[in-house]
Design a protein around this motif. Structure first.
Motif, PDB file in Angstrom:
ATOM      1  N   CYS A 235     -23.868  71.089  45.272  1.00  0.00           N
ATOM      2  CA  CYS A 235     -23.650  70.054  44.257  1.00  0.00           C
ATOM      3  C   CYS A 235     -23.398  68.695  44.910  1.00  0.00           C
ATOM      4  O   CYS A 235     -22.297  68.396  45.360  1.00  0.00           O
ATOM      5  CB  CYS A 235     -22.501  70.414  43.320  1.00  0.00           C
ATOM      6  SG  CYS A 235     -22.257  69.162  42.043  1.00  0.00           S
TER       7      CYS A 235
ATOM      8  N   CYS B 159     -24.360  68.669  37.178  1.00  0.00           N
ATOM      9  CA  CYS B 159     -24.839  68.962  38.532  1.00  0.00           C
ATOM     10  C   CYS B 159     -24.358  70.334  39.001  1.00  0.00           C
ATOM     11  O   CYS B 159     -25.145  71.157  39.472  1.00  0.00           O
ATOM     12  CB  CYS B 159     -24.356  67.864  39.486  1.00  0.00           C
ATOM     13  SG  CYS B 159     -24.992  67.987  41.169  1.00  0.00           S
ATOM     14  N   THR B 160     -23.083  70.598  38.849  1.00  0.00           N
ATOM     15  CA  THR B 160     -22.546  71.875  39.316  1.00  0.00           C
ATOM     16  C   THR B 160     -23.012  73.028  38.427  1.00  0.00           C
ATOM     17  O   THR B 160     -23.291  74.119  38.915  1.00  0.00           O
ATOM     18  CB  THR B 160     -21.009  71.828  39.466  1.00  0.00           C
ATOM     19  OG1 THR B 160     -20.572  73.005  40.141  1.00  0.00           O
ATOM     20  CG2 THR B 160     -20.286  71.664  38.149  1.00  0.00           C
ATOM     21  N   SER B 161     -23.160  72.793  37.120  1.00  0.00           N
ATOM     22  CA  SER B 161     -23.672  73.834  36.222  1.00  0.00           C
ATOM     23  C   SER B 161     -25.114  74.194  36.570  1.00  0.00           C
ATOM     24  O   SER B 161     -25.495  75.370  36.556  1.00  0.00           O
ATOM     25  CB  SER B 161     -23.613  73.364  34.763  1.00  0.00           C
ATOM     26  OG  SER B 161     -22.284  73.200  34.352  1.00  0.00           O
TER      27      SER B 161
ATOM     28  N   LEU C 100     -21.189  65.124  36.943  1.00  0.00           N
ATOM     29  CA  LEU C 100     -20.656  66.147  37.842  1.00  0.00           C
ATOM     30  C   LEU C 100     -20.747  67.521  37.191  1.00  0.00           C
ATOM     31  O   LEU C 100     -21.190  68.491  37.820  1.00  0.00           O
ATOM     32  CB  LEU C 100     -19.200  65.828  38.202  1.00  0.00           C
ATOM     33  CG  LEU C 100     -18.388  66.965  38.832  1.00  0.00           C
ATOM     34  CD1 LEU C 100     -18.988  67.413  40.154  1.00  0.00           C
ATOM     35  CD2 LEU C 100     -16.951  66.557  39.002  1.00  0.00           C
TER      36      LEU C 100
ATOM     37  N   HIS D 224     -11.908  74.483  41.098  1.00  0.00           N
ATOM     38  CA  HIS D 224     -12.806  75.233  40.222  1.00  0.00           C
ATOM     39  C   HIS D 224     -12.147  76.538  39.789  1.00  0.00           C
ATOM     40  O   HIS D 224     -11.368  77.122  40.550  1.00  0.00           O
ATOM     41  CB  HIS D 224     -14.108  75.587  40.954  1.00  0.00           C
ATOM     42  CG  HIS D 224     -14.865  74.408  41.446  1.00  0.00           C
ATOM     43  ND1 HIS D 224     -14.526  73.740  42.607  1.00  0.00           N
ATOM     44  CD2 HIS D 224     -15.929  73.765  40.929  1.00  0.00           C
ATOM     45  CE1 HIS D 224     -15.366  72.739  42.784  1.00  0.00           C
ATOM     46  NE2 HIS D 224     -16.236  72.731  41.786  1.00  0.00           N
TER      47      HIS D 224
ATOM     48  N   ASP E  18     -26.489  74.085  39.484  1.00  0.00           N
ATOM     49  CA  ASP E  18     -26.445  74.936  40.681  1.00  0.00           C
ATOM     50  C   ASP E  18     -25.997  76.354  40.352  1.00  0.00           C
ATOM     51  O   ASP E  18     -26.610  77.318  40.802  1.00  0.00           O
ATOM     52  CB  ASP E  18     -25.468  74.363  41.714  1.00  0.00           C
ATOM     53  CG  ASP E  18     -25.911  73.050  42.291  1.00  0.00           C
ATOM     54  OD1 ASP E  18     -27.124  72.766  42.293  1.00  0.00           O
ATOM     55  OD2 ASP E  18     -25.027  72.289  42.742  1.00  0.00           O
ATOM     56  N   VAL E  19     -24.907  76.476  39.614  1.00  0.00           N
ATOM     57  CA  VAL E  19     -24.359  77.799  39.291  1.00  0.00           C
ATOM     58  C   VAL E  19     -25.403  78.632  38.561  1.00  0.00           C
ATOM     59  O   VAL E  19     -25.633  79.805  38.907  1.00  0.00           O
ATOM     60  CB  VAL E  19     -23.044  77.681  38.480  1.00  0.00           C
ATOM     61  CG1 VAL E  19     -22.640  79.019  37.889  1.00  0.00           C
ATOM     62  CG2 VAL E  19     -21.934  77.125  39.377  1.00  0.00           C
TER      63      VAL E  19
ATOM     64  N   VAL F 188     -20.135  79.735  42.123  1.00  0.00           N
ATOM     65  CA  VAL F 188     -19.260  78.574  41.968  1.00  0.00           C
ATOM     66  C   VAL F 188     -18.915  77.997  43.345  1.00  0.00           C
ATOM     67  O   VAL F 188     -18.965  76.778  43.554  1.00  0.00           O
ATOM     68  CB  VAL F 188     -17.991  78.947  41.170  1.00  0.00           C
ATOM     69  CG1 VAL F 188     -16.960  77.823  41.213  1.00  0.00           C
ATOM     70  CG2 VAL F 188     -18.355  79.301  39.727  1.00  0.00           C
TER      71      VAL F 188
ATOM     72  N   SER G 236     -20.444  66.657  43.344  1.00  0.00           N
ATOM     73  CA  SER G 236     -19.130  67.177  43.708  1.00  0.00           C
ATOM     74  C   SER G 236     -18.788  66.865  45.164  1.00  0.00           C
ATOM     75  O   SER G 236     -17.702  66.375  45.476  1.00  0.00           O
ATOM     76  CB  SER G 236     -19.094  68.692  43.468  1.00  0.00           C
ATOM     77  OG  SER G 236     -17.858  69.225  43.837  1.00  0.00           O
TER      78      SER G 236
ATOM     79  N   SER H 238     -21.976  76.222  44.940  1.00  0.00           N
ATOM     80  CA  SER H 238     -22.195  74.927  44.307  1.00  0.00           C
ATOM     81  C   SER H 238     -21.204  73.909  44.869  1.00  0.00           C
ATOM     82  O   SER H 238     -21.590  72.819  45.289  1.00  0.00           O
ATOM     83  CB  SER H 238     -22.043  75.026  42.795  1.00  0.00           C
ATOM     84  OG  SER H 238     -22.133  73.733  42.228  1.00  0.00           O
ATOM     85  N   ALA H 239     -19.931  74.277  44.905  1.00  0.00           N
ATOM     86  CA  ALA H 239     -18.880  73.352  45.340  1.00  0.00           C
ATOM     87  C   ALA H 239     -18.997  72.980  46.811  1.00  0.00           C
ATOM     88  O   ALA H 239     -18.769  71.827  47.189  1.00  0.00           O
ATOM     89  CB  ALA H 239     -17.509  73.968  45.072  1.00  0.00           C
TER      90      ALA H 239
END
Length: 139
Positions: free
Chosen positions: A117, A51-53, A48, A132, A55-56, A109, A120, A112-113
């Motif tokens: 992501c 994945c989110t990093s 997770l 977040h 995207d950011v 952020v 997420s 992504s959320a």
């Protein structure tokens, strides 16, 4: 997407991704493991975070933000009963760069959320409360 997970001994496994990368996953000694790798749920949490990093960073790079470092720190809570699913996860980003704009990082952020992501969004749809936050570090 494909993967394979091969049991080696005790509670140790070697997982191989469809792209050919391997990782050892193991349990603690009190459950028959040798503590030679992360636990399965730790792998899920790290996935997770990656994945989110991903995207950011991609969103910030596309907007030409001068990012030199990005660290996602994750803290998770699990249910007290079996199955011990994640109930809450907090992701805190520490984004470093020169002249970063708070609104730009906040938007990355959020995108992504809420939109990009897959990990997420899948967990949220499964009932996990994911929050977040972020800190900017000026170079």
């Amino acid at each position: 997407m494909k993967a394979s997970v091969k049991w080696t001994d005790g509670r140790q496994f070697v997982a191989e991704s469809g792209s050919g990368h391997s990782v050892v996953i193991d349990g603690p000694p009190d459950h028959g493991g040798r503590n030679t790798g992360p636990r399965p749920m730790e792998m899920l949490l790290m996935g997770l975070g990656a994945c989110t990093s991903f995207d950011v960073l991609e969103i910030l790079e596309k907007s030409r933000a001068p990012v030199s470092d990005c660290v996602a720190s994750l803290e998770a809570e699990r249910a007290d009963t079996v199955p011990s699913v994640f109930t809450k996860i907090h992701v805190h980003f520490t984004v470093t760069g020169k002249g970063l704009k708070e609104k730009q990082v906040q938007r990355a952020v959020e995108l992504s959320a809420e939109k990009y992501c897959s990990a997420s969004i899948m967990l949220v749809k499964g009932g996990v409360d994911i929050t977040h936050s972020f800190t900017l570090v000026e170079e």
